[in-house]
Design an enzyme around this catalytic site. Structure first.
Site, PDB file in Angstrom:
ATOM      1  N   ARG A  56      17.175 119.870  15.741  1.00 23.51           N
ATOM      2  CA  ARG A  56      15.791 119.795  15.255  1.00 23.51           C
ATOM      3  C   ARG A  56      15.733 120.018  13.747  1.00 23.51           C
ATOM      4  O   ARG A  56      14.976 119.357  13.035  1.00 23.51           O
ATOM      5  CB  ARG A  56      14.921 120.843  15.962  1.00 23.51           C
ATOM      6  CG  ARG A  56      14.661 120.579  17.424  1.00 23.51           C
ATOM      7  CD  ARG A  56      13.524 121.445  17.940  1.00 23.51           C
ATOM      8  NE  ARG A  56      12.245 121.027  17.367  1.00 23.51           N
ATOM      9  CZ  ARG A  56      11.116 121.717  17.523  1.00 23.51           C
ATOM     10  NH1 ARG A  56      11.119 122.863  18.189  1.00 23.51           N
ATOM     11  NH2 ARG A  56       9.991 121.278  17.000  1.00 23.51           N
ATOM     12  N   HIS A 106       3.778 129.484  15.033  1.00 24.88           N
ATOM     13  CA  HIS A 106       4.945 129.368  15.911  1.00 24.88           C
ATOM     14  C   HIS A 106       6.257 129.502  15.149  1.00 24.88           C
ATOM     15  O   HIS A 106       7.312 129.128  15.659  1.00 24.88           O
ATOM     16  CB  HIS A 106       4.912 128.044  16.672  1.00 24.88           C
ATOM     17  CG  HIS A 106       3.836 127.997  17.720  1.00 24.88           C
ATOM     18  ND1 HIS A 106       3.415 126.823  18.319  1.00 24.88           N
ATOM     19  CD2 HIS A 106       3.099 128.987  18.276  1.00 24.88           C
ATOM     20  CE1 HIS A 106       2.457 127.102  19.192  1.00 24.88           C
ATOM     21  NE2 HIS A 106       2.253 128.404  19.178  1.00 24.88           N
ATOM     22  N   CYS A 114      16.764 138.358  13.284  1.00 24.16           N
ATOM     23  CA  CYS A 114      17.687 139.148  14.090  1.00 24.16           C
ATOM     24  C   CYS A 114      16.953 139.655  15.323  1.00 24.16           C
ATOM     25  O   CYS A 114      15.926 140.320  15.215  1.00 24.16           O
ATOM     26  CB  CYS A 114      18.227 140.327  13.278  1.00 24.16           C
ATOM     27  SG  CYS A 114      19.308 141.427  14.241  1.00 24.16           S
ATOM     28  N   CYS A 133      23.676 139.297  11.640  1.00 26.42           N
ATOM     29  CA  CYS A 133      22.514 139.616  10.819  1.00 26.42           C
ATOM     30  C   CYS A 133      22.972 140.187   9.480  1.00 26.42           C
ATOM     31  O   CYS A 133      23.812 141.091   9.451  1.00 26.42           O
ATOM     32  CB  CYS A 133      21.635 140.625  11.558  1.00 26.42           C
ATOM     33  SG  CYS A 133      20.322 141.347  10.546  1.00 26.42           S
ATOM     34  N   CYS A 136      21.777 144.289   9.670  1.00 27.02           N
ATOM     35  CA  CYS A 136      22.393 145.257  10.588  1.00 27.02           C
ATOM     36  C   CYS A 136      23.748 144.801  11.112  1.00 27.02           C
ATOM     37  O   CYS A 136      24.428 145.549  11.819  1.00 27.02           O
ATOM     38  CB  CYS A 136      21.455 145.552  11.761  1.00 27.02           C
ATOM     39  SG  CYS A 136      21.311 144.216  12.981  1.00 27.02           S
ATOM     40  N   GLY A 172      -4.236 116.592  15.952  1.00 22.48           N
ATOM     41  CA  GLY A 172      -2.968 116.283  16.606  1.00 22.48           C
ATOM     42  C   GLY A 172      -2.501 117.323  17.598  1.00 22.48           C
ATOM     43  O   GLY A 172      -1.302 117.546  17.740  1.00 22.48           O
ATOM     44  N   SER A 174      -2.641 119.014  21.655  1.00 26.73           N
ATOM     45  CA  SER A 174      -2.831 118.597  23.046  1.00 26.73           C
ATOM     46  C   SER A 174      -3.944 119.362  23.742  1.00 26.73           C
ATOM     47  O   SER A 174      -4.473 118.923  24.762  1.00 26.73           O
ATOM     48  CB  SER A 174      -1.530 118.807  23.827  1.00 26.73           C
ATOM     49  OG  SER A 174      -1.234 120.191  23.945  1.00 26.73           O
ATOM     50  N   ALA A 216      -3.312 110.123  12.872  1.00 24.72           N
ATOM     51  CA  ALA A 216      -3.677 111.150  11.894  1.00 24.72           C
ATOM     52  C   ALA A 216      -3.617 110.626  10.463  1.00 24.72           C
ATOM     53  O   ALA A 216      -4.440 111.010   9.621  1.00 24.72           O
ATOM     54  CB  ALA A 216      -2.763 112.360  12.048  1.00 24.72           C
TER      55      ALA A 216
END
Length: 238
Positions: A56, A106, A114, A133, A136, A172, A174, A216
């Site tokens: 992605r 989102h 982490c 991470c 840590c 745009g 749903s 759009a």
């Protein structure tokens, strides 16, 4: 009517080449949501989830903002009032299009977090299960995205903005994923004029005062032009 709140979903980025999880043949169609977009799926197979989000991230890296993104940036620049831009999308096309102060409810593909200490940092192009991470040093790195079953970011701020909104627009989306699907009801309670801009009416389309259907890249620039024109007309009346 000075306060505008805009919610954008996957439909605004689709014309930039980023598919939704409802599109056939795309990345989402190759996996079950439960396997790649839930905490349980990550616990079962973190290698699969990292590979999915690496793909992605690579897909998003080649995308460019379209006319809808540019139009919303214009609205933020020219509107005499506040324009709060909230997106369900994890890409950065709004920022590329010139928008500032975008609320990514989102999360974002550009971020890593982490799972142990919650430290956040910019994500590399590819992430792996054994990445540690930087704070840590635990091997608990995950994409800084909100999965199904997790609480979206900035909800307190979002509800505060919705309580004072004059115009609410959903672009745009749903209308099937909560809590975002309930934003129009919050806006109506505040007395806002509500507008849906979508390819087709969403699952909550009946709650909107105004519906504008179409791609759009066409509907959003026209809506923004209409808003700014109405603002200029009202100013000329004084």
């Amino acid at each position: 009517m000075n306060n505008i709140v805009i919610l954008t979903g996957a439909g605004i980025s689709a014309e930039s080449g980023l598919g939704t999880f409802r599109d056939a043949g795309g990345l989402w169609a190759q996996h079950r949501i439960e396997d790649v977009a839930t905490p349980e799926g990550f616990a079962r197979d973190p290698d699969l989830v990292h590979a999915f989000y690496n793909a992605r991230r690579a897909n998003a890296a080649g995308a460019r903002p379209n006319a809808a993104h540019h139009a919303l940036a214009r609205l933020q620049r020219e509107w005499r009032g506040s324009v709060t831009l909230i997106t369900q999308n994890v890409d950065d096309l709004h920022e590329q299009g010139g928008s500032g102060d975008v609320m990514h409810m989102h999360g974002t593909l550009a971020g890593a977090v982490c799972g142990q200490c919650q430290h956040r940092w910019p994500a590399p192009q590819e992430m792996a299960t054994d990445d540690t991470c930087p704070a840590c040093h635990a091997p608990a790195t995950r994409p800084d995205v909100v999965w199904f079953g997790e609480m979206p970011y900035d909800m307190d701020i979002i509800y505060d903005r919705l309580a004072m909104v004059d115009i609410f627009a959903a672009i745009g989306t749903s209308g099937q994923v909560y809590p975002a699907a309930g934003f129009v009801q919050e806006a109506r309670r505040a007395g806002a004029h509500t507008v849906e801009l979508n390819l087709e009416s969403s699952g909550v389309g009946g709650l909107f005062d105004e519906t504008r259907l179409g791609p759009a890249s066409q509907s959003v620039p026209l809506w923004v032009t209409d808003l700014l024109s109405s603002q200029s007309t009202k100013r000329a009346d004084f």
